[in-house]
Design an enzyme around this catalytic site. Sequence first.
Site, PDB file in Angstrom:
ATOM      1  CG  HIS A   1      -0.180   0.008   2.513  1.00 30.93           C
ATOM      2  ND1 HIS A   1       0.332  -1.141   3.069  1.00 30.93           N
ATOM      3  CD2 HIS A   1       0.184   1.014   3.323  1.00 30.93           C
ATOM      4  CE1 HIS A   1       0.971  -0.823   4.188  1.00 30.93           C
ATOM      5  NE2 HIS A   1       0.894   0.471   4.367  1.00 30.93           N
TER       6      HIS A   1
ATOM      7  CB  THR B   1      -2.490   3.940   7.944  1.00 28.87           C
ATOM      8  OG1 THR B   1      -1.333   4.284   8.714  1.00 28.87           O
ATOM      9  CG2 THR B   1      -2.303   4.392   6.510  1.00 28.87           C
TER      10      THR B   1
ATOM     11  CG  HIS C   1       2.960  11.466   5.355  1.00 26.77           C
ATOM     12  ND1 HIS C   1       1.812  10.717   5.430  1.00 26.77           N
ATOM     13  CD2 HIS C   1       2.585  12.732   5.031  1.00 26.77           C
ATOM     14  CE1 HIS C   1       0.774  11.497   5.158  1.00 26.77           C
ATOM     15  NE2 HIS C   1       1.218  12.713   4.896  1.00 26.77           N
TER      16      HIS C   1
ATOM     17  CG  HIS D   1       4.804   6.610   4.446  1.00 23.98           C
ATOM     18  ND1 HIS D   1       5.058   6.745   5.785  1.00 23.98           N
ATOM     19  CD2 HIS D   1       3.595   7.190   4.238  1.00 23.98           C
ATOM     20  CE1 HIS D   1       4.039   7.363   6.360  1.00 23.98           C
ATOM     21  NE2 HIS D   1       3.141   7.648   5.439  1.00 23.98           N
TER      22      HIS D   1
ATOM     23  CG  HIS E   1       0.025   9.020   1.739  1.00 22.05           C
ATOM     24  ND1 HIS E   1      -0.822   8.027   2.176  1.00 22.05           N
ATOM     25  CD2 HIS E   1       0.880   9.265   2.760  1.00 22.05           C
ATOM     26  CE1 HIS E   1      -0.503   7.697   3.416  1.00 22.05           C
ATOM     27  NE2 HIS E   1       0.531   8.435   3.802  1.00 22.05           N
TER      28      HIS E   1
END
Length: 257
Positions: A92, A211, A136, A117, A119
């Site tokens: 993901h 998340t 992030h 990571h 998005h």
Amino acid sequence: MNTLRKRLLGFAALALLMVATSCERESGEAKVEPPQADEQEPAGGRNTMPGLAHGLLQSPINILSNRSEAGHHEIAVNLHHAEPEYLANKGHTIELDFPRGSTIAFDGREYELKQLHFHTPSEHQIDGITYPMELHVVNSIEPKTPDEPPRYLVLAFLYRMGDEDSFIASFLSQVPTGEGLAALEPRQVHVTVVDQAMDFHFYHYRGSLTTPPFTETVEWMIAKEIQQASPEQVRRINQIEGDNARHVQPLYGRAVD
Ligand SMILES: [Zn+2]
């Protein structure tokens, strides 16, 4: 009790009332606990799980630039190992992990630099605008007791389509196909935005992880300066991780500064 806290409690009571009303409508006879404003609970000090009622400090949010208040926060970056050592395809998201030893202090409190990571598209909006990508940089303080949640400081950087980003170019071709982990060469990937964090201007607010378990102990710092990545880079990252942005959440009277 300051006005913001009063306002938050007001919203809390209202939100719980609304939940109570809708539950009753669905099940007919549901008994719902009356809202209890717990004065002892520190703001943002609870864990919330998907499927359960969330708290009032959820992320991401839409930042309205003309409603953000003037604020002053100190950021101090203390890098011993600014270069990530592992690159993971987590299905993901794409994540790069830092070795231990670097910290970022926010208003004098030291958080350990952990990972970064991506998005696609962006999770945060600025004045209603969703950007193609958001980075992030996650820093945390591990809890001292098992019932205490970790505390987080997340630096967020929004990207628009533009020139190729050299930091992303330095690892993108090496992302494992399928879920997995790859080791990076020493000093292969240099995270410029972390190195230069003190030169950016940020919006700040208190929120949650985006998340599970959506823990509400996050100091969010969203850079006002928009970064650039090439359309090919954004497309490739989106191809690997899919659309992984959570929808924007209500502010419930929170201040953004
Ligand atoms: Zn994230």
